[in-house]
Design a protein around this motif. Structure first.
Motif, PDB file in Angstrom:
ATOM      1  N   PHE A   1      -5.452   3.811  13.524  1.00 51.34           N
ATOM      2  CA  PHE A   1      -6.121   2.536  13.275  1.00 51.34           C
ATOM      3  C   PHE A   1      -7.530   2.781  12.762  1.00 51.34           C
ATOM      4  O   PHE A   1      -7.985   2.139  11.813  1.00 51.34           O
ATOM      5  N   ARG A   2      -8.185   3.713  13.395  1.00 50.10           N
ATOM      6  CA  ARG A   2      -9.565   3.986  12.971  1.00 50.10           C
ATOM      7  C   ARG A   2      -9.604   4.520  11.557  1.00 50.10           C
ATOM      8  O   ARG A   2     -10.449   4.145  10.752  1.00 50.10           O
TER       9      ARG A   2
ATOM     10  N   VAL B   1      -1.590  -4.334   7.907  1.00 52.09           N
ATOM     11  CA  VAL B   1      -2.887  -3.669   7.837  1.00 52.09           C
ATOM     12  C   VAL B   1      -2.832  -2.477   6.885  1.00 52.09           C
ATOM     13  O   VAL B   1      -3.746  -1.668   6.839  1.00 52.09           O
TER      14      VAL B   1
ATOM     15  N   ASN C   1      -0.906   5.600  22.550  1.00 48.30           N
ATOM     16  CA  ASN C   1      -2.110   4.799  22.356  1.00 48.30           C
ATOM     17  C   ASN C   1      -3.206   5.585  21.658  1.00 48.30           C
ATOM     18  O   ASN C   1      -3.893   5.062  20.782  1.00 48.30           O
TER      19      ASN C   1
ATOM     20  N   ILE D   1      -7.914  -1.982  17.808  1.00 51.68           N
ATOM     21  CA  ILE D   1      -8.699  -0.866  18.315  1.00 51.68           C
ATOM     22  C   ILE D   1      -9.351  -1.222  19.645  1.00 51.68           C
ATOM     23  O   ILE D   1      -9.317  -0.438  20.600  1.00 51.68           O
TER      24      ILE D   1
ATOM     25  N   LEU E   1      -7.284  -4.896  12.651  1.00 48.59           N
ATOM     26  CA  LEU E   1      -7.419  -3.524  13.122  1.00 48.59           C
ATOM     27  C   LEU E   1      -8.497  -3.408  14.192  1.00 48.59           C
ATOM     28  O   LEU E   1      -8.309  -2.737  15.208  1.00 48.59           O
ATOM     29  N   LYS E   2      -9.607  -4.052  13.964  1.00 49.25           N
ATOM     30  CA  LYS E   2     -10.682  -3.977  14.954  1.00 49.25           C
ATOM     31  C   LYS E   2     -10.196  -4.525  16.281  1.00 49.25           C
ATOM     32  O   LYS E   2     -10.487  -3.987  17.351  1.00 49.25           O
TER      33      LYS E   2
ATOM     34  N   ALA F   1      -2.212   5.934  18.045  1.00 49.07           N
ATOM     35  CA  ALA F   1      -2.371   4.660  17.349  1.00 49.07           C
ATOM     36  C   ALA F   1      -3.852   4.386  17.103  1.00 49.07           C
ATOM     37  O   ALA F   1      -4.250   3.996  15.997  1.00 49.07           O
ATOM     38  N   LEU F   2      -4.629   4.644  18.099  1.00 45.65           N
ATOM     39  CA  LEU F   2      -6.065   4.428  17.971  1.00 45.65           C
ATOM     40  C   LEU F   2      -6.637   5.231  16.809  1.00 45.65           C
ATOM     41  O   LEU F   2      -7.404   4.724  15.987  1.00 45.65           O
TER      42      LEU F   2
ATOM     43  N   LEU G   1      -9.014   1.765   9.273  1.00 45.02           N
ATOM     44  CA  LEU G   1     -10.193   0.913   9.209  1.00 45.02           C
ATOM     45  C   LEU G   1     -11.214   1.477   8.222  1.00 45.02           C
ATOM     46  O   LEU G   1     -11.750   0.760   7.375  1.00 45.02           O
TER      47      LEU G   1
ATOM     48  N   LEU H   1      -9.927   0.998   4.757  1.00 42.31           N
ATOM     49  CA  LEU H   1     -10.005  -0.400   4.337  1.00 42.31           C
ATOM     50  C   LEU H   1     -11.442  -0.792   4.013  1.00 42.31           C
ATOM     51  O   LEU H   1     -11.693  -1.508   3.041  1.00 42.31           O
TER      52      LEU H   1
ATOM     53  N   LEU I   1      -6.762  -1.151  22.370  1.00 37.68           N
ATOM     54  CA  LEU I   1      -6.372   0.209  22.721  1.00 37.68           C
ATOM     55  C   LEU I   1      -7.469   0.903  23.521  1.00 37.68           C
ATOM     56  O   LEU I   1      -7.203   1.597  24.497  1.00 37.68           O
ATOM     57  N   GLU I   2      -8.683   0.689  23.103  1.00 39.10           N
ATOM     58  CA  GLU I   2      -9.788   1.325  23.816  1.00 39.10           C
ATOM     59  C   GLU I   2      -9.838   0.854  25.266  1.00 39.10           C
ATOM     60  O   GLU I   2     -10.084   1.635  26.182  1.00 39.10           O
TER      61      GLU I   2
ATOM     62  N   VAL J   1      -7.295  -0.330  27.047  1.00 38.45           N
ATOM     63  CA  VAL J   1      -6.162   0.244  27.765  1.00 38.45           C
ATOM     64  C   VAL J   1      -6.455   1.679  28.161  1.00 38.45           C
ATOM     65  O   VAL J   1      -6.242   2.091  29.301  1.00 38.45           O
TER      66      VAL J   1
END
Lengths: 150, 150
Positions: free
Chosen positions: B92-93, B61, B85, A117, A113-114, B88-89, B96, B99, A120-121, A123
């Motif tokens: 994902f965060r 994940v 994006n 991330i 995930l990191k 998704a970001l 995270l 998790l 994505l950041e 991009v």
DNA sequence: CGTTTACCTGACGCTAACGTCAACGTCAAG
DNA sequence: CTTGACGTTGACGTTAGCGTCAGGTAAACG
């Protein structure tokens, strides 16, 4: 002086351990608890309470209720607590292995995930200069929201 | 030269990614995949395969299928991939954080278990002098095992 | 006496991600 | 022709741990 041991109602125990009465009945259904009755009403003794503590401890380390039950049953059957201890030890070790594996998996997922991330950041950072209409709109909304809050 | 893109059958894909055909149909049911058909039979394109890869990554994940679907849907709707994006970001965060919390819980459980194990070992060690029959048998078995290994 | 309040027993619902089974179609090989 | 491999569509089953009713009892309060 056989002090008449303290007893508890279902909701007292529920409150104390932050579980619902439903959960306590459920544990009973599954054979983890066996309180006395006063008519229909459940009357939990100190020993019942102690068992509940064990149940919750077991849960906290992720043992399924059935296995907790096995341990509790053994505990009763085995007055010397010898076999009980051995069995518990075994289960604990198994659980430990499972947990460490889980932790490993989770750490893998965290890394993945990191990574995602970070990509994505990047991009988004690259695209940022050429802001899209939707981004502009989002900005507008946000600005209005902040004004509204103030 | 429009090379006729390669296609896959359900079991090919299943084998490749070590999932069951049932799972692939399930994903389709949930709107994560939408392969073409040859009559009744599913025909997966390269793009379908790519989507599947994303699905499996998401799963790895710990994203629930519904959220993976949302991301995939966005991906299609948003040609610039900008909103996609960002979404998704965000997911994902969130994941995270979840998790890391899970990891924390698990580490707590691991500590608790190690503690319990240590106690049990101590208890058993103290009792050991008065070895039980079962312990003696266990010793015997162990001894034989070691001999067998050598 | 009526009304809360606490308690009870079923019993069905829920979530996630498929597994499993039934019943059937299709096509190439033997 | 038949068998076997592969594919299909429902639809119900599974696992865990309760949540959420519905419908009823019993004691205590005013």
């Amino acid at each position: 002086m056989v002090r008449p041991e303290r007893t508890f109602t279902i909701s007292e125990l529920a409150r104390e351990f932050k579980v619902t009465p439903r959960a306590l009945r459920f544990y009973e259904d599954k054979g983890l608890l066996a309180p006395q009755r006063d008519g229909l009403n459940r009357v939990y003794s100190g020993r019942d309470r102690a068992r509940l503590v064990l149940v919750l401890k077991g849960k906290s380390v992720g043992l399924p209720l059935v296995e907790i039950k096995e341990l509790l049953d053994l505990y009763n059957a085995d007055e010397q607590h010898r076999a009980q201890n051995e069995a518990a030890l075994k289960k604990f070790r198994e659980r430990l292995v499972a947990l460490e594996e889980q932790r490993h998996d989770i750490e893998g997922a965290i890394d993945a995930l990191k990574d995602g991330i970070a990509r994505l950041e990047q991009v988004l950072a690259e695209k940022a200069p050429a802001a899209t209409i939707s981004a502009a709109r989002a900005y507008e909304r946000e600005a209005r929201r902040r004004l509204a809050e103030a």
